[in-house]
Design a protein around this motif. Structure first.
Motif, PDB file in Angstrom:
ATOM      1  N   PRO A  54      64.541 104.091  -9.960  1.00 30.73           N
ATOM      2  CA  PRO A  54      65.766 104.326  -9.483  1.00 30.73           C
ATOM      3  C   PRO A  54      66.181 103.704  -8.121  1.00 30.73           C
ATOM      4  N   ASP A  55      65.042 103.482  -7.239  1.00 28.95           N
ATOM      5  CA  ASP A  55      65.306 103.104  -5.891  1.00 28.95           C
ATOM      6  C   ASP A  55      64.886 101.760  -5.282  1.00 28.95           C
ATOM      7  N   ILE A  56      65.030 100.809  -6.416  1.00 28.73           N
ATOM      8  CA  ILE A  56      64.758  99.594  -6.067  1.00 28.73           C
ATOM      9  C   ILE A  56      65.650  98.398  -6.863  1.00 28.73           C
ATOM     10  N   VAL A  57      66.348  97.675  -5.797  1.00 31.23           N
ATOM     11  CA  VAL A  57      67.212  96.524  -6.654  1.00 31.23           C
ATOM     12  C   VAL A  57      66.653  95.282  -6.369  1.00 31.23           C
ATOM     13  N   GLY A  58      66.918  94.289  -7.109  1.00 34.00           N
ATOM     14  CA  GLY A  58      66.474  92.727  -6.939  1.00 34.00           C
ATOM     15  C   GLY A  58      67.198  91.939  -6.094  1.00 34.00           C
ATOM     16  N   LEU A  59      66.513  90.866  -5.789  1.00 37.66           N
ATOM     17  CA  LEU A  59      67.242  89.726  -4.931  1.00 37.66           C
ATOM     18  C   LEU A  59      66.572  88.412  -5.353  1.00 37.66           C
ATOM     19  N   ASP A  60      67.393  87.498  -5.353  1.00 32.19           N
ATOM     20  CA  ASP A  60      66.929  86.135  -5.832  1.00 32.19           C
ATOM     21  C   ASP A  60      67.566  85.141  -4.691  1.00 32.19           C
ATOM     22  N   ALA A  61      66.830  84.730  -3.657  1.00 36.87           N
ATOM     23  CA  ALA A  61      67.439  84.105  -2.555  1.00 36.87           C
ATOM     24  C   ALA A  61      66.855  82.658  -2.485  1.00 36.87           C
ATOM     25  N   ALA A  62      67.642  81.904  -1.821  1.00 34.24           N
ATOM     26  CA  ALA A  62      67.399  80.351  -1.637  1.00 34.24           C
ATOM     27  C   ALA A  62      65.797  79.982  -0.976  1.00 34.24           C
ATOM     28  N   VAL A  63      65.001  79.226  -1.475  1.00 35.58           N
ATOM     29  CA  VAL A  63      63.931  78.673  -0.989  1.00 35.58           C
ATOM     30  C   VAL A  63      64.134  77.941   0.393  1.00 35.58           C
ATOM     31  N   ILE A  64      65.224  77.251   0.702  1.00 38.26           N
ATOM     32  CA  ILE A  64      65.546  76.881   1.798  1.00 38.26           C
ATOM     33  C   ILE A  64      66.410  77.438   2.586  1.00 38.26           C
ATOM     34  N   MET A  65      65.924  77.795   3.628  1.00 33.39           N
ATOM     35  CA  MET A  65      66.718  78.905   4.659  1.00 33.39           C
ATOM     36  C   MET A  65      66.951  78.203   6.013  1.00 33.39           C
ATOM     37  N   ALA A  66      67.932  78.627   6.779  1.00 35.84           N
ATOM     38  CA  ALA A  66      68.312  78.182   8.011  1.00 35.84           C
ATOM     39  C   ALA A  66      67.254  78.211   8.904  1.00 35.84           C
ATOM     40  N   SER A  67      66.912  77.433   9.899  1.00 35.29           N
ATOM     41  CA  SER A  67      65.821  77.354  10.912  1.00 35.29           C
ATOM     42  C   SER A  67      65.769  78.507  11.822  1.00 35.29           C
ATOM     43  N   GLU A  68      67.316  78.843  12.058  1.00 36.43           N
ATOM     44  CA  GLU A  68      67.445  80.291  12.941  1.00 36.43           C
ATOM     45  C   GLU A  68      66.422  81.463  12.365  1.00 36.43           C
ATOM     46  N   VAL A  69      66.693  81.393  11.062  1.00 36.52           N
ATOM     47  CA  VAL A  69      65.959  82.606  10.315  1.00 36.52           C
ATOM     48  C   VAL A  69      64.372  82.520  10.807  1.00 36.52           C
ATOM     49  N   TRP A  70      63.762  81.471  10.943  1.00 35.01           N
ATOM     50  CA  TRP A  70      62.551  81.399  11.224  1.00 35.01           C
ATOM     51  C   TRP A  70      62.294  81.514  12.635  1.00 35.01           C
TER      52      TRP A  70
ATOM     53  N   SER B  18      71.496  82.682   4.309  1.00 36.37           N
ATOM     54  CA  SER B  18      71.326  82.739   5.823  1.00 36.37           C
ATOM     55  C   SER B  18      72.711  83.034   6.513  1.00 36.37           C
ATOM     56  N   GLU B  19      73.594  83.793   5.973  1.00 30.00           N
ATOM     57  CA  GLU B  19      74.805  84.069   6.267  1.00 30.00           C
ATOM     58  C   GLU B  19      74.930  84.563   7.860  1.00 30.00           C
ATOM     59  N   ILE B  20      74.121  85.521   8.185  1.00 33.30           N
ATOM     60  CA  ILE B  20      74.322  86.124   9.407  1.00 33.30           C
ATOM     61  C   ILE B  20      73.908  85.110  10.420  1.00 33.30           C
ATOM     62  N   TYR B  21      73.455  84.110  10.104  1.00 31.65           N
ATOM     63  CA  TYR B  21      73.290  82.926  11.135  1.00 31.65           C
ATOM     64  C   TYR B  21      74.388  81.700  10.979  1.00 31.65           C
ATOM     65  N   GLY B  22      75.568  81.933  10.404  1.00 29.91           N
ATOM     66  CA  GLY B  22      76.519  81.201  10.096  1.00 29.91           C
ATOM     67  C   GLY B  22      76.395  80.391   8.720  1.00 29.91           C
ATOM     68  N   GLY B  23      75.271  80.837   8.134  1.00 34.38           N
ATOM     69  CA  GLY B  23      75.122  80.282   6.731  1.00 34.38           C
ATOM     70  C   GLY B  23      74.412  78.927   6.795  1.00 34.38           C
ATOM     71  N   LEU B  24      73.983  78.483   5.579  1.00 34.92           N
ATOM     72  CA  LEU B  24      73.569  77.053   5.530  1.00 34.92           C
ATOM     73  C   LEU B  24      74.446  76.734   4.159  1.00 34.92           C
TER      74      LEU B  24
END
Lengths: 436, 436
Positions: A54-70, B18-24
């Motif tokens: 009951p306590d977990i939901v899924g996510l399916d995000a992009a492989v390519i993410m903005a540089s700022e994330v990293w 990556s929305e919190i960083y302006g999005g890709l």
């Protein structure tokens, strides 16, 4: 290990990637049986940890993410390996994989040549999004699925109205430009992760760390891994990832040594803080940064360990004579087997084929089945054993009269005579809990 | 369209990456509900086309493939778009998206500035495998899953002993560095394909082309797409991909115009010849290069079309009063709905919560369910309607006495009283064929 790699290639579990062009080092394609094995692992994991909880939901995000994330996550700066190169033969090594004596003498372990000093090499794959290749368009293939769960934290909380503790789960590809990958599918540049970021109140992290260690133990058992092949290693501070305050590696005795199978990390509030993500408890009107417990599984390692554990050889009686010969059998748990049932006409006679095809046409709507009419029945049983098919259904001449078939069990090789009409119910019962 | 994008974000179907960083740009993450929707689409596709069919096997190949694959396939040379840039505002355009007059006048449609001449821009993402960035380590993210099915053709045939006609199916990510992506998740740089390469004797391609057109029609209907929103467009030679001898686009009337939903291409023997792959018919000892019919589906477009088709608004009575208000409902086919059942205690009272939780604990082992106790029952019904949950199970004070609950149907809003004991069987029956 050689037996597994050879079987994996021959029977269509795993092929070297781009092999007809010399292959791409440490990159693999999953053939018909491998694709099913991977799906079974991922689907069961999702059912167990997302749907049933009951306590977990899924996510399916992009492989390519903005540089700022990293940059914020610390990966641009810290996700590196020390790289040393031989000036003579140009072979490259991870500095921590070369003996300290070789480094002190600066001698290449292969040719004795002089070594460069170590430089930090970032393991993320870089590419460019958009038509111009400059720093403004630099993006990275994610080296872990985890960050997407952190940067989307507030959005997920708000859309799914979750209360602490709760988790976000994700399966998907990650890419690491490893200097020295290897050992078949153990360490590859492209791989698939199954990760949960479990968000808890700061004071409760120890309790949930223990909870997840227990869950990971159960998962390994479910996959068919014997408990005595598993070791739990408390990772000392200097070996831990830059974000982790406690990590336990779940290690397996691989044919190439005792190494990590899965990992469980306490990431504290490192990631949510980096990304400025806050949890707002609407009932108490309290704002806080949750702490994170992260159980992490690799799909390919799950596959490899399952194949190693399932692999068995024995002397067994042949179907046609009184003699015995070597039988190779993959004793997969039923839920994991790529094919659940094989339907076999005893001989290649029109009547037998017709009845066998009818049975196959029906069973295939509920289970992934194989139909096979080539070569002797003994050879076909061995072939199904070798890919781990739990049950073979054989149509013989008596079947045309008594409307019964023989159901053979992969593990015991015992055969029982079953009315065709009762076959679906019998197999469903035998394969119970397979539909995951 | 704005209604769908807003609902998608608010309820956790789709978030900007990556929305919190302006999005890709043109990159999206799939939230809890979107992840389930994608899984439902991919799992049903796999069951229908791989498990239920005797003639198709799966494959799961690497995203990063050797350069040589793309040189031989023609992608390095031909997988390009003509790119034009404005010398003044530096906006970039696909030459074929600008009016011929603007090009003739060399005037930027945005600022009127001078345009560069068109140059061919390759749409593949390039990266480097290994620690050195030079041409020897150049690799590409696949722009289509198809090539892996061609380069692995002989391996798959040999491992799975297939006879013509047969197919190889694959789902997975593909990456295209599009110059002008857009329209929400319609065209994105990173997307997921579901493709089948169907291998036939050369003289039989027309028959199987028709077969697959029919199968694609059925798939669209299964997804809930009304037949009158679909057009079949025969693609003229100059618009076809470099490898195709016949292509039919299955077009949908999107809110932004009539454009491709799915595609069906006859690729002839182009690909297998490029990769030197031959089929050896062991029974006739004949060697030949099979021809290829390729039905191709996009996961994100399937998702978008399903949401557009399912979206409905109506005036409906509220649960608490005699008045009506606007009801938004996603009328997904049951198999597609992210959650199948929501369990709701009428009020936040311990007894009701306890019973509702017990029901939820049981149902969740078989179906993905939601439990919700916040806000009024009317609000909660509307919330479930909005995400397409087929059934709500409500526990009220009578339930504590008569051991019955109310089951509400999403589409009709009709409610029926059902014994708790009979609930699993009733819902299983209503949701029949949902487990795919």
């Amino acid at each position: 290990m050689e037996k597994i790699t050879s079987l994996a290639k021959r029977r269509g579990f795993i092929f070297p990637d781009s092999e007809i062009y010399g292959g791409l080092a440490n990159s693999w394609d999953f053939g018909p049986l491998g694709a099913e094995l991977k799906r079974n692992i991922k689907n069961r994991w999702w059912k167990k940890f997302v749907h049933e909880r009951p306590d977990i939901v899924g996510l399916d995000a992009a492989v390519i993410m903005a540089s700022e994330v990293w940059r914020r996550s610390g990966h641009l700066k810290n996700f590196t390996d020390p790289l040393i190169e031989c000036k003579k033969c140009h072979e490259r090594f991870r500095a921590d994989n070369i003996s300290p004596i070789a480094i002190k003498k600066s001698a290449c372990p292969l040719c004795g040549g002089a070594l460069t000093t170590a430089r930090q090499f970032n393991l993320m794959f870089k590419t460019h999004s958009g038509p111009v290749e400059d720093t403004s368009t630099e993006v990275y293939l994610r080296p872990e699925t985890a960050q997407a769960m952190f940067v989307n934290f507030e959005q997920v909380v708000s859309a799914s109205r979750r209360k602490l503790p709760f988790g976000i789960a994700q399966t998907g590809k990650a890419f690491r430009n490893e200097i020295t990958p290897g050992n078949f599918i153990f360490r590859t540049r492209e791989f698939e992760q199954m990760e949960i970021e479990y968000f808890v109140r700061p004071e409760e992290w120890k309790k949930y760390f223990d909870h997840w260690l227990e869950e990971m133990k159960k998962w390994a058992a479910d996959l068919g891994v014997r408990a005595n092949k598993i070791k739990y290693r408390e990772i000392p501070k200097k070996e831990r990832a830059h974000y982790s305050e406690r990590t336990v590696d779940i290690e397996y005795s691989w044919p190439f040594g005792q190494k990590e199978l899965y990992g469980l990390a306490y990431r504290g509030d490192y990631d949510l803080k980096n990304h400025g993500q806050i949890y707002h408890d609407l009932e108490t009107d309290q704002k806080l940064t949750p702490h994170v417990v992260e159980p992490s599984w690799g799909v390919e390692r799950s596959m490899l360990v399952a194949m190693l554990e399932a692999y068995d050889e024995e002397q067994a009686p042949t179907a046609e004579t009184d003699e015995t010969d070597k039988r190779v059998v993959l004793r997969f748990p039923h839920w994991l087997a790529p094919y659940k049932i094989a339907v076999l006409p005893l001989l290649r006679k029109p009547d037998l084929i017709k009845t066998a095809q009818q049975i196959y046409d029906q069973l295939r709507l509920d289970y992934i089945c194989e139909y096979d009419e080539t070569q002797s029945i003994g050879r076909r049983y061995r072939r199904q054993d070798e890919i781990g098919t739990p049950f073979c259904v054989t149509v013989d001449f008596d079947s045309l009269e008594d409307k019964k078939v023989t159901v053979r069990d992969r593990d015991t090789m015992k055969q029982e005579r079953v009315a065709i009409k009762k076959l679906p119910a019998l197999l469903t019962n035998k394969l119970k809990s397979v539909n995951v």
